[in-house]
Scaffold this active site. Structure first.
Site, short mmCIF file in Angstrom:
data_model
loop_
_atom_site.label_atom_id
_atom_site.label_comp_id
_atom_site.label_asym_id
_atom_site.label_seq_id
_atom_site.Cartn_x
_atom_site.Cartn_y
_atom_site.Cartn_z
N GLN A 230 0.82 -1.20 0.00
CA GLN A 230 0.00 0.00 0.00
C GLN A 230 0.86 1.26 0.00
O GLN A 230 0.50 2.27 -0.60
CB GLN A 230 -0.92 0.00 1.23
CG GLN A 230 -1.95 1.11 1.24
CD GLN A 230 -2.91 1.01 0.06
OE1 GLN A 230 -3.27 -0.08 -0.35
NE2 GLN A 230 -3.32 2.15 -0.47
N GLU A 231 2.00 1.20 0.67
CA GLU A 231 2.88 2.36 0.75
C GLU A 231 3.64 2.62 -0.54
O GLU A 231 3.72 3.75 -1.00
CB GLU A 231 3.89 2.18 1.91
CG GLU A 231 3.29 2.27 3.30
CD GLU A 231 2.92 3.69 3.69
OE1 GLU A 231 3.30 4.64 2.95
OE2 GLU A 231 2.25 3.87 4.72
N SER A 232 4.22 1.57 -1.12
CA SER A 232 5.17 1.80 -2.22
C SER A 232 5.01 0.87 -3.40
O SER A 232 5.76 0.97 -4.36
CB SER A 232 6.60 1.65 -1.69
OG SER A 232 6.84 0.29 -1.30
N TYR A 361 -6.92 3.64 3.48
CA TYR A 361 -5.61 3.03 3.71
C TYR A 361 -5.76 1.78 4.56
O TYR A 361 -5.27 0.69 4.21
CB TYR A 361 -4.72 4.06 4.40
CG TYR A 361 -3.33 3.59 4.79
CD1 TYR A 361 -2.28 3.64 3.87
CD2 TYR A 361 -3.06 3.16 6.08
CE1 TYR A 361 -1.00 3.24 4.23
CE2 TYR A 361 -1.79 2.77 6.45
CZ TYR A 361 -0.75 2.81 5.52
OH TYR A 361 0.51 2.42 5.89
#
Length: 401
Positions: A230-232, A361
């Site tokens: 999800q972050e990168s 998120y």
């Protein structure tokens, strides 16, 4: 003759003493082109009654803006100030070559009072032109200038500089920049598959690092992998416009806080290891949440939206009769923090929040983690369970710090 010499010597000494008492004037050129004589620092030190002039602001290297919390005024976004009024004032501060400090007020009355006391330099909020003792200048909400920014009466140099700097076209420029920054286009990264080898159960090239460092956070390594995607999207070189770096999008300030040299921030293992230490720290901040599975939802939310905003949502949940230690109850108020009636509530200490981003998120990570674990149903309740010694359950009093 000797007597005349003595008199002459005394006279010369008096002249030297008088000259030494004179205060020298310094000549300096300001950014807007005028040349002024500036007395020494003691003479120019402002009092509470006069406030800071433009020259004082330049000398101190800081402009203080007074404003309200809100999507069009000011809010904190991943450690970076956002909002039209803030971004405009930030650009003005850059024009002057000074830093910008924000003081968030509860209402317009507090803004005016603090300006009059010299606790701020400019009200960066479109005020209706009803208050006396102010000079309305700079940003105007409409072509009629019915509501504008304001400075103290008598601070004409700052007002003239604001009027000379502001152009109506700036509003459209900054709104466009803000929209770009808040979109996915503001993140530079390559998009990799969320599953490297589905049949073999291989999630990514970094599975061994997730497995090695997840115990620090007391998380299932697959939950850490889901968060990383999800972050990168598993790009170790990913960088966001706010400066978040690497696989787990570590902010430079967080790297410093957690002891990660900035030269190593893009290194996969160092980045993941730092993230798990930070997750552990956030977990300790939520020790009042007894259920470990629930606690992990709150930690994920705080990782994205900030610990203090999540505490605000918990206070709102408690105020409205919901369980502040149950994520599904609190998530409702994370979303609500984008509405004035909620972010202006007295129990909210940190103002406006882009709650939908944090809500989604957590939701996406829960869904992906369920997929990684092989569950068809999204939102698996046993999120990241790690074997721990049995503890007797204790009553939850729903108390929020």
């Amino acid at each position: 003759m000797r007597r005349h010499r003595s008199i002459r010597l005394i006279f010369l000494m008096l002249l030297v003493s008088l000259a030494a008492c004179q205060k020298p004037q310094r000549t300096e050129t300001t950014p807007w082109g005028s040349t002024v004589g500036a007395p020494d620092a003691l003479e120019t030190a402002p009092s509470a009654s006069t406030g800071f002039t433009l020259r004082d602001i330049m000398a101190n290297g800081e402009l203080i803006m007074l404003t309200l919390s809100g999507p069009e005024t000011y809010y904190d976004y991943h450690g970076r100030g956002m909002g039209l009024q803030y971004l405009l004032c930030e650009r003005f501060a850059h024009k002057l070559g000074v830093s910008l400090r924000v003081e968030v007020c509860q209402d317009t009355t507090e803004m005016v009072q603090r300006l009059q006391k010299g606790e701020g330099d400019v009200i960066a909020f479109p005020l209706q032109k009803t208050d006396s003792g102010l000079i309305y200048c700079g940003y105007a909400k409409d072509s009629l200038n019915s509501s504008q920014w304001a400075v103290r009466e008598g601070n004409t140099e700052l007002a003239d500089t604001l009027n000379g700097w502001f152009r109506p076209e700036l509003v459209a420029e900054i709104k466009k920049e803000e929209s770009l920054m808040l979109s996915n286009r503001g993140v530079t990264r390559k998009v990799y598959s969320p599953m490297l080898n589905r049949s073999g159960g291989v999630i990514s090239r970094y599975d061994h690092l997730f497995q090695k460092h997840a115990p620090t956070a007391r998380w299932d390594w697959r939950l850490l992998a889901a968060q990383c995607y999800q972050e990168s999207t598993f790009d170790p070189k990913a960088r966001s416009w706010v400066g978040a770096c690497g696989l787990m999008q570590i902010m430079p300030a967080t790297a410093t806080e957690m002891g990660l040299p900035h030269s190593q921030i893009y290194e996969p293992e160092a980045n993941i290891a730092t993230a798990t230490r930070y997750i552990k720290k956030l977990t300790n901040h939520f020790n009042d949440i007894v259920d470990g599975n629930e606690r992990r939802y709150f930690v994920l939310a705080a990782y994205n939206g900030g610990f203090f905003h999540i505490r605000d949502a918990m206070r709102l949940a408690q105020k409205h009769g919901k369980n502040p230690h149950r994520w599904d109850d609190v998530a409702e108020f994370v979303l609500a923090l984008s509405k004035p009636e909620y972010y202006n509530d007295p129990v909210v200490k940190n103002g406006y929040m882009r709650g939908s981003e944090t809500y989604n998120y957590v939701r996406k990570i829960r869904s992906r983690y369920a997929e990684y674990r092989g569950f068809a149903r999204a939102g698996d309740s046993n999120i990241g369970t790690v074997s721990t010694p049995h503890r007797a359950k204790r009553k939850n009093k729903y108390k929020v710090m």
